[in-house]
Scaffold this motif. Sequence first.
Motif, PDB file in Angstrom:
ATOM      1  N   THR A 169       0.836  -1.198   0.000  1.00  0.00           N
ATOM      2  CA  THR A 169       0.000   0.000   0.000  1.00  0.00           C
ATOM      3  C   THR A 169       0.869   1.246   0.000  1.00  0.00           C
ATOM      4  OG1 THR A 169      -0.148   0.073   2.413  1.00  0.00           O
ATOM      5  CG2 THR A 169      -1.798  -1.235   1.262  1.00  0.00           C
ATOM      6  N   GLY A 170       0.537   2.153  -0.892  1.00  0.00           N
ATOM      7  CA  GLY A 170       1.236   3.431  -0.964  1.00  0.00           C
ATOM      8  C   GLY A 170       2.546   3.349  -1.726  1.00  0.00           C
ATOM      9  N   GLY A 171       3.139   4.508  -1.945  1.00  0.00           N
ATOM     10  CA  GLY A 171       4.435   4.579  -2.613  1.00  0.00           C
ATOM     11  C   GLY A 171       4.405   4.186  -4.069  1.00  0.00           C
ATOM     12  N   MET A 172       3.270   4.395  -4.729  1.00  0.00           N
ATOM     13  CA  MET A 172       3.119   3.923  -6.110  1.00  0.00           C
ATOM     14  C   MET A 172       3.264   5.029  -7.155  1.00  0.00           C
ATOM     15  SD  MET A 172       2.798   0.727  -5.933  1.00  0.00           S
ATOM     16  CE  MET A 172       2.516   0.584  -7.684  1.00  0.00           C
ATOM     17  N   SER A 173       3.514   6.270  -6.724  1.00  0.00           N
ATOM     18  CA  SER A 173       3.611   7.354  -7.699  1.00  0.00           C
ATOM     19  C   SER A 173       5.040   7.442  -8.248  1.00  0.00           C
ATOM     20  CB  SER A 173       3.199   8.675  -7.056  1.00  0.00           C
ATOM     21  OG  SER A 173       4.257   9.174  -6.253  1.00  0.00           O
ATOM     22  N   VAL A 174       5.306   8.483  -9.024  1.00  0.00           N
ATOM     23  CA  VAL A 174       6.630   8.645  -9.638  1.00  0.00           C
ATOM     24  C   VAL A 174       7.521   9.569  -8.813  1.00  0.00           C
ATOM     25  CG1 VAL A 174       5.817   8.156 -11.961  1.00  0.00           C
ATOM     26  CG2 VAL A 174       5.730  10.513 -11.109  1.00  0.00           C
ATOM     27  N   ASP A 175       7.110   9.906  -7.592  1.00  0.00           N
ATOM     28  CA  ASP A 175       7.949  10.728  -6.733  1.00  0.00           C
ATOM     29  C   ASP A 175       9.240   9.987  -6.405  1.00  0.00           C
ATOM     30  OD1 ASP A 175       5.971  12.594  -6.743  1.00  0.00           O
ATOM     31  OD2 ASP A 175       5.197  12.137  -4.736  1.00  0.00           O
ATOM     32  N   PRO A 176      10.336  10.715  -6.196  1.00  0.00           N
ATOM     33  CA  PRO A 176      11.620  10.046  -5.941  1.00  0.00           C
ATOM     34  C   PRO A 176      11.637   9.197  -4.681  1.00  0.00           C
ATOM     35  CG  PRO A 176      11.774  12.428  -5.579  1.00  0.00           C
ATOM     36  CD  PRO A 176      10.478  12.183  -6.263  1.00  0.00           C
ATOM     37  N   ASP A 177      10.762   9.531  -3.717  1.00  0.00           N
ATOM     38  CA  ASP A 177      10.742   8.751  -2.478  1.00  0.00           C
ATOM     39  C   ASP A 177       9.775   7.565  -2.536  1.00  0.00           C
ATOM     40  OD1 ASP A 177      12.628  10.291  -1.142  1.00  0.00           O
ATOM     41  OD2 ASP A 177      11.123  11.734  -0.474  1.00  0.00           O
ATOM     42  N   ASP A 178       9.067   7.410  -3.641  1.00  0.00           N
ATOM     43  CA  ASP A 178       8.133   6.294  -3.772  1.00  0.00           C
ATOM     44  C   ASP A 178       8.853   5.105  -4.415  1.00  0.00           C
ATOM     45  OD1 ASP A 178       6.129   7.677  -2.584  1.00  0.00           O
ATOM     46  OD2 ASP A 178       5.081   8.221  -4.433  1.00  0.00           O
ATOM     47  N   ARG A 179       9.180   4.122  -3.569  1.00  0.00           N
ATOM     48  CA  ARG A 179      10.048   3.011  -3.999  1.00  0.00           C
ATOM     49  C   ARG A 179       9.306   1.680  -4.144  1.00  0.00           C
ATOM     50  NH1 ARG A 179      14.994   5.106  -2.064  1.00  0.00           N
ATOM     51  NH2 ARG A 179      14.903   7.334  -2.556  1.00  0.00           N
ATOM     52  N   THR A 180       8.016   1.677  -3.981  1.00  0.00           N
ATOM     53  CA  THR A 180       7.274   0.415  -3.975  1.00  0.00           C
ATOM     54  C   THR A 180       7.395  -0.356  -5.299  1.00  0.00           C
ATOM     55  OG1 THR A 180       5.722   1.332  -2.379  1.00  0.00           O
ATOM     56  CG2 THR A 180       5.047  -0.672  -3.523  1.00  0.00           C
ATOM     57  N   PRO A 181       7.208   0.288  -6.469  1.00  0.00           N
ATOM     58  CA  PRO A 181       7.332  -0.487  -7.718  1.00  0.00           C
ATOM     59  C   PRO A 181       8.695  -1.164  -7.861  1.00  0.00           C
ATOM     60  CG  PRO A 181       6.270   1.613  -8.152  1.00  0.00           C
ATOM     61  CD  PRO A 181       6.775   1.676  -6.736  1.00  0.00           C
ATOM     62  N   GLY A 182       9.754  -0.449  -7.506  1.00  0.00           N
ATOM     63  CA  GLY A 182      11.088  -1.048  -7.585  1.00  0.00           C
ATOM     64  C   GLY A 182      11.267  -2.185  -6.607  1.00  0.00           C
ATOM     65  N   GLY A 183      10.683  -2.039  -5.414  1.00  0.00           N
ATOM     66  CA  GLY A 183      10.771  -3.101  -4.419  1.00  0.00           C
ATOM     67  C   GLY A 183      10.052  -4.366  -4.878  1.00  0.00           C
ATOM     68  N   ILE A 184       8.925  -4.203  -5.537  1.00  0.00           N
ATOM     69  CA  ILE A 184       8.210  -5.361  -6.076  1.00  0.00           C
ATOM     70  C   ILE A 184       9.006  -5.994  -7.212  1.00  0.00           C
ATOM     71  CG2 ILE A 184       6.120  -6.116  -7.282  1.00  0.00           C
ATOM     72  CD1 ILE A 184       4.602  -3.888  -5.795  1.00  0.00           C
ATOM     73  N   ARG A 185       9.528  -5.152  -8.089  1.00  0.00           N
ATOM     74  CA  ARG A 185      10.275  -5.654  -9.250  1.00  0.00           C
ATOM     75  C   ARG A 185      11.509  -6.448  -8.805  1.00  0.00           C
ATOM     76  NH1 ARG A 185      10.457  -1.225 -11.495  1.00  0.00           N
ATOM     77  NH2 ARG A 185       8.682  -1.479 -12.937  1.00  0.00           N
ATOM     78  N   ASP A 186      12.167  -6.016  -7.747  1.00  0.00           N
ATOM     79  CA  ASP A 186      13.394  -6.670  -7.298  1.00  0.00           C
ATOM     80  C   ASP A 186      13.147  -8.030  -6.651  1.00  0.00           C
ATOM     81  OD1 ASP A 186      14.804  -4.559  -8.282  1.00  0.00           O
ATOM     82  OD2 ASP A 186      15.350  -3.700  -6.336  1.00  0.00           O
ATOM     83  N   THR A 187      11.903  -8.381  -6.389  1.00  0.00           N
ATOM     84  CA  THR A 187      11.618  -9.726  -5.888  1.00  0.00           C
ATOM     85  C   THR A 187      11.765 -10.765  -6.995  1.00  0.00           C
ATOM     86  OG1 THR A 187       9.247  -9.625  -6.422  1.00  0.00           O
ATOM     87  CG2 THR A 187       9.930  -8.815  -4.246  1.00  0.00           C
ATOM     88  N   GLY A 188      11.819 -10.300  -8.252  1.00  0.00           N
ATOM     89  CA  GLY A 188      11.838 -11.215  -9.387  1.00  0.00           C
ATOM     90  C   GLY A 188      10.442 -11.521  -9.902  1.00  0.00           C
ATOM     91  N   ALA A 189       9.442 -10.864  -9.332  1.00  0.00           N
ATOM     92  CA  ALA A 189       8.062 -11.086  -9.772  1.00  0.00           C
ATOM     93  C   ALA A 189       7.886 -10.619 -11.213  1.00  0.00           C
ATOM     94  CB  ALA A 189       7.092 -10.348  -8.854  1.00  0.00           C
TER      95      ALA A 189
END
Length: 344
Positions: free
Chosen positions: A238-258
């Motif tokens: 939840t949250g952190g899904m925008s393109v702001d520099p402090d929003d890291r959620t998409p990268g965190g999901i991507r780095d799981t290998g999903a």
Amino acid sequence: MKEIRTEDAVGHILCHDITQIIKDEKKGVLFKKGHVVKEEDIPLLLSVGKEHLFVWEKKPGILHENEAAEILYKICAGNSSKVHGTEIKEGKIEVVSKIDGILKIRRDALVAVNSLGEMMIASRHGDFPVKKGDKVAGTRIIPLVIEKEKMDAAEKAAGNLPIFDILPYQQKKVGIVTTGSEIKKGLIQDTFTPVLREKLSGFPTEVTGQVMPGDDKEAITKAILSFADAGADLIFCTGGMSVDPDDRTPGGIRDTGAKIITYGAPVLPGAMLLVAYLERNGRSIPVLGLPGCVMYAKRTVFDLILPRVMADDEIKAEEIAALGEGGLCLNCPVCTFPNCGFGK
């Protein structure tokens, strides 16, 4: 059409309505056109003065509308235990759900049958929830009788599988990853999770845990993988899904290998949705990155996706893209979702 004695009419099809008049009590249809005369009907027919009837002549290769309706129902439902048909009336059968779940429609088959003419199938919108007892579809044979070869053509056009299926909801263990440094530090209250829990309460779910990794991308990745290894069937970030520099959620999901199915959806509210599937320990685990609008908007893209995920209905990129038509919520003063155009 031919005229026969009423006593000889059992098994024949009426070509016209039979009216019954009882003084000061009733004037109406006793038997409708298309009715198949039964033995117990004979005394009633004679009581209204019908000693002769006009009936359809039975011919090889010609089906009565009710016979054809049974074939049409079979095309719709096959031998499914998830739906049942209503009583046949004037060539009509309705398909009714026996379970809660997601309605799936083989749309190409539906169009193919409806393109043949002299028969029709009308349904509610696919990929949306239905409840036990809900009407799924209605069918009808248009003429009173129809050639058997046309029903054979309908069966061929529909293929071997039923047009309709219902995917039941599955019990899910849920992990929640609440991002945002302001949440982790306690600077503001987490108002997202209560909304998420409320939406999950309508489905067979168990929230097994919640972690708050802040905006650290590595910590977000670790939290997702930890939930997966602990047996979570579904993970929400939840949250952190925008393109702001402090929003890291998409990268965190991507780095799981999903496998990222989509980051972004043509839906408002909900454009920043992320859908991914994490292959872990022989399981495919949906990981959803939820935009902030889920927290405050009454209806969002999440309401379109959650029921499908709960029914193990795999989300495809082209399906997300197709949401553009109907993807605009009008924020009506009185919300009637899902009985509206949102998501359709």
